[in-house]
Design a protein around this motif. Sequence first.
Motif, PDB file in Angstrom:
ATOM      1  N   GLU A  71      30.677  22.281  -5.196  1.00  0.00           N
ATOM      2  CA  GLU A  71      29.358  21.584  -5.430  1.00  0.00           C
ATOM      3  C   GLU A  71      29.273  20.872  -6.901  1.00  0.00           C
ATOM      4  OE1 GLU A  71      26.826  24.587  -7.151  1.00  0.00           O
ATOM      5  OE2 GLU A  71      28.976  25.841  -8.026  1.00  0.00           O
ATOM      6  N   GLU A  72      30.551  19.384  -6.604  1.00  0.00           N
ATOM      7  CA  GLU A  72      30.218  18.483  -8.015  1.00  0.00           C
ATOM      8  C   GLU A  72      30.135  17.202  -7.234  1.00  0.00           C
ATOM      9  OE1 GLU A  72      33.742  18.884  -9.907  1.00  0.00           O
ATOM     10  OE2 GLU A  72      33.679  20.939 -11.116  1.00  0.00           O
ATOM     11  N   THR A  73      30.127  17.035  -5.697  1.00  0.00           N
ATOM     12  CA  THR A  73      30.235  15.629  -5.701  1.00  0.00           C
ATOM     13  C   THR A  73      28.667  16.163  -4.357  1.00  0.00           C
ATOM     14  OG1 THR A  73      31.634  16.370  -3.543  1.00  0.00           O
ATOM     15  CG2 THR A  73      32.260  15.483  -5.669  1.00  0.00           C
ATOM     16  N   THR A  74      28.166  17.134  -4.212  1.00  0.00           N
ATOM     17  CA  THR A  74      27.297  16.942  -3.091  1.00  0.00           C
ATOM     18  C   THR A  74      25.877  17.792  -3.830  1.00  0.00           C
ATOM     19  OG1 THR A  74      27.568  19.163  -1.914  1.00  0.00           O
ATOM     20  CG2 THR A  74      28.587  16.814  -1.283  1.00  0.00           C
ATOM     21  N   GLU A  75      24.635  17.708  -3.433  1.00  0.00           N
ATOM     22  CA  GLU A  75      23.708  18.197  -4.033  1.00  0.00           C
ATOM     23  C   GLU A  75      23.956  19.847  -2.940  1.00  0.00           C
ATOM     24  OE1 GLU A  75      19.838  16.650  -2.692  1.00  0.00           O
ATOM     25  OE2 GLU A  75      19.832  14.727  -4.046  1.00  0.00           O
ATOM     26  N   THR A  76      24.369  20.505  -1.874  1.00  0.00           N
ATOM     27  CA  THR A  76      24.530  21.310  -1.174  1.00  0.00           C
ATOM     28  C   THR A  76      25.755  21.769  -1.661  1.00  0.00           C
ATOM     29  OG1 THR A  76      22.987  20.571  -0.241  1.00  0.00           O
ATOM     30  CG2 THR A  76      24.221  22.470   0.871  1.00  0.00           C
ATOM     31  N   PRO A  77      26.250  22.593  -2.219  1.00  0.00           N
ATOM     32  CA  PRO A  77      27.364  22.958  -2.298  1.00  0.00           C
ATOM     33  C   PRO A  77      27.881  23.826  -1.355  1.00  0.00           C
ATOM     34  CG  PRO A  77      25.699  24.805  -3.834  1.00  0.00           C
ATOM     35  CD  PRO A  77      25.059  23.533  -2.984  1.00  0.00           C
ATOM     36  N   LEU A  78      29.587  23.393  -0.807  1.00  0.00           N
ATOM     37  CA  LEU A  78      30.278  23.293  -0.043  1.00  0.00           C
ATOM     38  C   LEU A  78      31.182  25.106  -0.307  1.00  0.00           C
ATOM     39  CD1 LEU A  78      31.139  19.594   1.929  1.00  0.00           C
ATOM     40  CD2 LEU A  78      29.638  21.438   2.492  1.00  0.00           C
ATOM     41  N   LEU A 165      23.910  18.833   7.002  1.00  0.00           N
ATOM     42  CA  LEU A 165      23.051  18.616   6.011  1.00  0.00           C
ATOM     43  C   LEU A 165      21.414  17.597   6.449  1.00  0.00           C
ATOM     44  CD1 LEU A 165      25.833  17.694   2.634  1.00  0.00           C
ATOM     45  CD2 LEU A 165      24.364  20.054   3.791  1.00  0.00           C
ATOM     46  N   THR A 166      22.177  16.975   7.149  1.00  0.00           N
ATOM     47  CA  THR A 166      20.465  16.680   7.372  1.00  0.00           C
ATOM     48  C   THR A 166      20.001  16.658   8.253  1.00  0.00           C
ATOM     49  OG1 THR A 166      21.849  13.936   8.097  1.00  0.00           O
ATOM     50  CG2 THR A 166      19.270  14.118   9.526  1.00  0.00           C
ATOM     51  N   SER A 167      20.078  18.379   8.674  1.00  0.00           N
ATOM     52  CA  SER A 167      19.930  19.368   9.789  1.00  0.00           C
ATOM     53  C   SER A 167      19.011  19.882   8.415  1.00  0.00           C
ATOM     54  CB  SER A 167      20.217  19.694  10.902  1.00  0.00           C
ATOM     55  OG  SER A 167      20.906  18.770  12.109  1.00  0.00           O
ATOM     56  N   LEU A 168      19.938  20.336   7.578  1.00  0.00           N
ATOM     57  CA  LEU A 168      19.061  21.659   6.893  1.00  0.00           C
ATOM     58  C   LEU A 168      17.665  21.190   5.996  1.00  0.00           C
ATOM     59  CD1 LEU A 168      22.283  23.114   5.606  1.00  0.00           C
ATOM     60  CD2 LEU A 168      20.379  24.125   7.084  1.00  0.00           C
ATOM     61  N   GLU A 169      18.147  19.719   6.054  1.00  0.00           N
ATOM     62  CA  GLU A 169      17.001  18.612   5.315  1.00  0.00           C
ATOM     63  C   GLU A 169      15.620  18.287   6.313  1.00  0.00           C
ATOM     64  OE1 GLU A 169      19.045  15.629   3.496  1.00  0.00           O
ATOM     65  OE2 GLU A 169      20.753  17.057   2.397  1.00  0.00           O
ATOM     66  N   GLN A 170      15.829  18.613   7.490  1.00  0.00           N
ATOM     67  CA  GLN A 170      14.264  17.842   7.835  1.00  0.00           C
ATOM     68  C   GLN A 170      13.562  19.496   7.554  1.00  0.00           C
ATOM     69  OE1 GLN A 170      16.088  17.847  12.052  1.00  0.00           O
ATOM     70  NE2 GLN A 170      16.760  15.404  11.279  1.00  0.00           N
ATOM     71  N   SER A 171      11.916  19.537   7.880  1.00  0.00           N
ATOM     72  CA  SER A 171      10.985  19.721   8.171  1.00  0.00           C
ATOM     73  C   SER A 171      10.988  20.324   9.464  1.00  0.00           C
ATOM     74  CB  SER A 171       9.527  18.706   7.551  1.00  0.00           C
ATOM     75  OG  SER A 171       9.348  17.847   8.840  1.00  0.00           O
ATOM     76  N   GLN A 172      11.199  20.103  10.508  1.00  0.00           N
ATOM     77  CA  GLN A 172      11.552  21.001  11.577  1.00  0.00           C
ATOM     78  C   GLN A 172      13.049  20.993  12.254  1.00  0.00           C
ATOM     79  OE1 GLN A 172       8.768  18.301  14.238  1.00  0.00           O
ATOM     80  NE2 GLN A 172      10.224  16.928  14.398  1.00  0.00           N
ATOM     81  N   ALA A 173      12.567  21.846  13.459  1.00  0.00           N
ATOM     82  CA  ALA A 173      13.924  22.068  14.088  1.00  0.00           C
ATOM     83  C   ALA A 173      14.480  21.277  14.603  1.00  0.00           C
ATOM     84  CB  ALA A 173      13.943  23.193  15.037  1.00  0.00           C
ATOM     85  N   PRO A 174      15.619  20.875  14.453  1.00  0.00           N
ATOM     86  CA  PRO A 174      16.250  19.857  15.692  1.00  0.00           C
ATOM     87  C   PRO A 174      16.359  20.665  17.069  1.00  0.00           C
ATOM     88  CG  PRO A 174      17.859  21.194  14.697  1.00  0.00           C
ATOM     89  CD  PRO A 174      17.034  21.843  13.724  1.00  0.00           C
ATOM     90  N   GLU A 175      16.905  19.200  17.478  1.00  0.00           N
ATOM     91  CA  GLU A 175      16.786  19.042  19.669  1.00  0.00           C
ATOM     92  C   GLU A 175      17.365  20.309  19.714  1.00  0.00           C
ATOM     93  OE1 GLU A 175      17.238  16.448  22.964  1.00  0.00           O
ATOM     94  OE2 GLU A 175      18.084  16.137  21.134  1.00  0.00           O
ATOM     95  N   VAL A 176      16.491  21.239  20.458  1.00  0.00           N
ATOM     96  CA  VAL A 176      17.669  22.106  20.902  1.00  0.00           C
ATOM     97  C   VAL A 176      18.386  21.818  22.411  1.00  0.00           C
ATOM     98  CG1 VAL A 176      16.608  22.679  23.382  1.00  0.00           C
ATOM     99  CG2 VAL A 176      17.864  24.864  22.290  1.00  0.00           C
TER     100      VAL A 176
END
Length: 239
Positions: A71-78, A165-176
């Motif tokens: 978790e040292e190089t990204t805002e979201t821990p891996l 990470l991009t999908s998790l940061e979105q305010s809505q669900a990604p395309e199904v």
Amino acid sequence: LYGDPNSLDSENDWVRRLQRVSQKHRQEHLQAMSAVRPVYPEQDWRAGAEATLALMRQGVERIHSGIILWEETTETPLAGRPDVLIKQPGTSIFGDWYYTPLEIKYSRRPKREYQTILAYQVSILDAIQKTAIEDAWLLLRDRGYYRVAVRKWLPQVNRLIQSCLTSLEQSQAPEVFIARHPCDTCRWYSSCHAVATASRHLSLVPGITPKRYQHLKTLNLATLESLATANPDVIAPLW
């Protein structure tokens, strides 16, 4: 992240059976390895990572169900949970040894997703250990140990991480996108299928794979109507 838990399908009998035999297969191999399991509270990933790191520093030969965390190089821990971490001779922050991951799978084939998971785990282990691991391992049903040259998978893994990470940061669900596998074993299948049906999504058309779908979108053929009226000569190369 976005779904209503009340919309989950009931557990599939076939999936439950597969989970049981897979778990039995895994436990049998773990017992034969005499691997050490770190002690930590269930679901406490940071405590699990600390306990796992302590065993790695001690040089334990095999560690099972450990947690690796970076978790040292990204805002979201891996984080990852390899089935087994195997001690290998070499150089790392621990001394003249390092650890490489092993995944135990109830499968006869070294599936692409298994190798991708190993490469993801290696990306975390490289960061933790200051290593450049070349090989990781699958333990397959009937076939035994299968070596995976993980470094060729790392560019794809990095793209997948960024996409996730991009999908998790979105305010809505990604395309199904409905695929035969693994969607047909997922408890969200009915919920996703309803969304796809309502939008007449192309993933419901037989033969439309994720890769073909992306190509079709670049050709502005992202709807059923546009595909039905498309010039066959334009789309033929995709098949």
